[in-house]
Design an enzyme around this catalytic site. Structure first.
Site, mmCIF file in Angstrom:
data_model
loop_
_atom_site.group_PDB
_atom_site.id
_atom_site.type_symbol
_atom_site.label_atom_id
_atom_site.label_comp_id
_atom_site.label_asym_id
_atom_site.label_seq_id
_atom_site.Cartn_x
_atom_site.Cartn_y
_atom_site.Cartn_z
ATOM 1 N N TYR A 73 -32.911 7.707 1.553
ATOM 2 C CA TYR A 73 -33.103 7.424 0.651
ATOM 3 C C TYR A 73 -33.565 5.392 1.172
ATOM 4 O O TYR A 73 -33.687 5.086 0.396
ATOM 5 C CB TYR A 73 -32.681 7.394 -0.858
ATOM 6 C CG TYR A 73 -32.896 8.338 -1.169
ATOM 7 C CD1 TYR A 73 -33.079 10.573 -0.462
ATOM 8 C CD2 TYR A 73 -31.927 8.640 -2.521
ATOM 9 C CE1 TYR A 73 -33.562 11.280 -1.155
ATOM 10 C CE2 TYR A 73 -32.284 10.047 -3.469
ATOM 11 C CZ TYR A 73 -32.911 11.126 -2.578
ATOM 12 O OH TYR A 73 -32.466 12.756 -2.847
ATOM 13 N N ASP B 263 -27.056 17.322 -9.785
ATOM 14 C CA ASP B 263 -28.356 17.799 -10.457
ATOM 15 C C ASP B 263 -27.785 19.369 -10.425
ATOM 16 O O ASP B 263 -27.564 20.201 -11.486
ATOM 17 C CB ASP B 263 -29.961 17.748 -9.957
ATOM 18 C CG ASP B 263 -30.401 17.040 -10.412
ATOM 19 O OD1 ASP B 263 -30.086 15.456 -10.621
ATOM 20 O OD2 ASP B 263 -31.464 16.683 -11.266
#
Ligand code: IPM
Ligand code: MN
Length: 352
Positions: A138, A249
């Site tokens: 990222y 997640d």
């Protein structure tokens, strides 16, 4: 404990359910502070997608400088894709804060609160995911050429630096030392022969400094399966930015859902403020209905107090959350309002 002290907190409620859960977390943090004899002073910044529609920016030009002076940041949620693309809102607010303040350790605890039924048979797992938060996949390095043409190319370059990889691994080993002494280092060196072979080498290098910590490397795919099949075998899990994003997640899912998943974006050197936020997003589908589960935000506020050196108040909040879920509050989506769940936690704090 620092009786009499006042901590100066920046509140960034953001979008959707962000303001509701931030309000809840703030009320609980204030109640815990009062019990432990210290105070919290909050400054609210309205930075959000609405702010973007009004000003053309997610936060003012000097936003980072405004935040820098605070002791910590409590954030709700960022994003309202109906009006502002996520790639704009996130790169205009959340991600620049993580990077500018070098919040390189994203800490996410995954365990079941009492009364919460997760989707797994396993009930007694306690995983601490440590996600690298400033570089890796990222980093934002890359670009597009020949846009719109057949030969168009998009490049997104993952950047792994020795400093970045070593410091996150050290952070994970330090965390394991005060937990159950086990680190699972997440890799994919069978396919990614540069970055992840590098990650594995540094894992071994750092491990040599921690003879009392047991380390195992798992490929990301195998780790995803293990978190479902045998989560009780895991203690600290350390991963790169992308791998950690996905695994947390999954971690949220096995702990009963995103309504329970807390996180801390920590600058361990304390050269800049750290930021505390629930893992969930702005949840447009339930925004404005007063039905958001505030527990993830409340748990994140507990992590904030712990980071500020108020371990007792932090533990007080966790205990109160557990009392509330034991009594059936916040354990099933939509069963109670945000306010009712918050009140149940406040009641538990005040009856201790
Ligand atoms: C998270 C979120 C963010 C991330 C997004 C919204 C950029 O998914 O905190 O996990 O991937 O870091
Ligand atoms: Mn995520």
């Amino acid at each position: 404990m620092n009786a009499g002290k006042t901590y100066d907190i920046a509140l960034v409620p953001g979008d959707g359910i962000g303001p509701d859960v931030t309000k809840a977390a703030w009320a609980v943090a204030e109640a815990a502070a009062e019990r432990d004899g210290f105070a919290l002073a909050g400054t609210t910044y309205p930075w959000s997608c609405n702010y973007y529609l009004e000003t053309g920016r997610m936060m003012p030009e000097d936003g980072i400088e405004k935040l820098r002076g605070h002791d910590a940041i409590l954030l709700g949620a960022v994003g309202w894709p109906a009006t502002v693309p996520d790639s704009v809102s996130l790169h205009g607010l959340l991600l620049p804060i993580r990077k500018a303040f070098d919040q390189y350790a994203n800490i996410r605890p995954h365990r079941l609160l009492p009364g919460v039924e997760g989707p797994l048979k396993a009930e007694s797992f306690d995983i601490l995911c440590i996600r690298e938060n400033t570089e890796g996949e990222y980093s934002g390095a890359g670009g597009r050429v020949h846009q719109g043409m057949l030969q168009e190319v998009a490049v997104e370059t993952a950047i792994f630096t020795r400093t970045g990889v070593e410091r996150i691994l050290r952070f994970a080993f330090e965390a394991a030392k005060v937990r159950r002494g086990r680190v699972a280092s997440v890799t994919k060196s069978n396919a990614q022969k540069h970055s992840m072979v590098f990650w594995d080498e540094i894992t071994r290098l750092v491990a040599a400094d921690y003879p009392d910590v047991e380390v195992t490397s798992y490929h990301i795919d195998a780790m995803a399966a293990r978190m479902v099949m045998a989560p009780e075998t895991l203690d600290v899990v350390v991963a790169s930015n992308l791998f950690g994003d996905i695994l947390t997640d999954l971690g949220a899912a096995i702990q009963g859902g995103l309504g329970f998943a807390a996180s801390a974006n920590v600058n361990p050197t304390r050269s800049a403020p750290s930021m505390f936020e629930p893992v969930h997003g702005s949840a447009p589908d339930i925004a404005g209905k007063g039905l958001a589960n505030p527990l993830a935000a409340i748990w994140s506020a507990a992590m904030m107090l712990d980071h500020l050196g108020e371990a007792q108040a932090s533990a007080r909040i966790l205990k109160a959350m557990e009392a509330a879920t034991t009594r059936g509050f916040g354990i099933r989506p939509g069963a109670q309002t945000t306010d009712a769940i918050t009140d149940a936690v406040l009641t538990a704090i005040n009856e201790e």
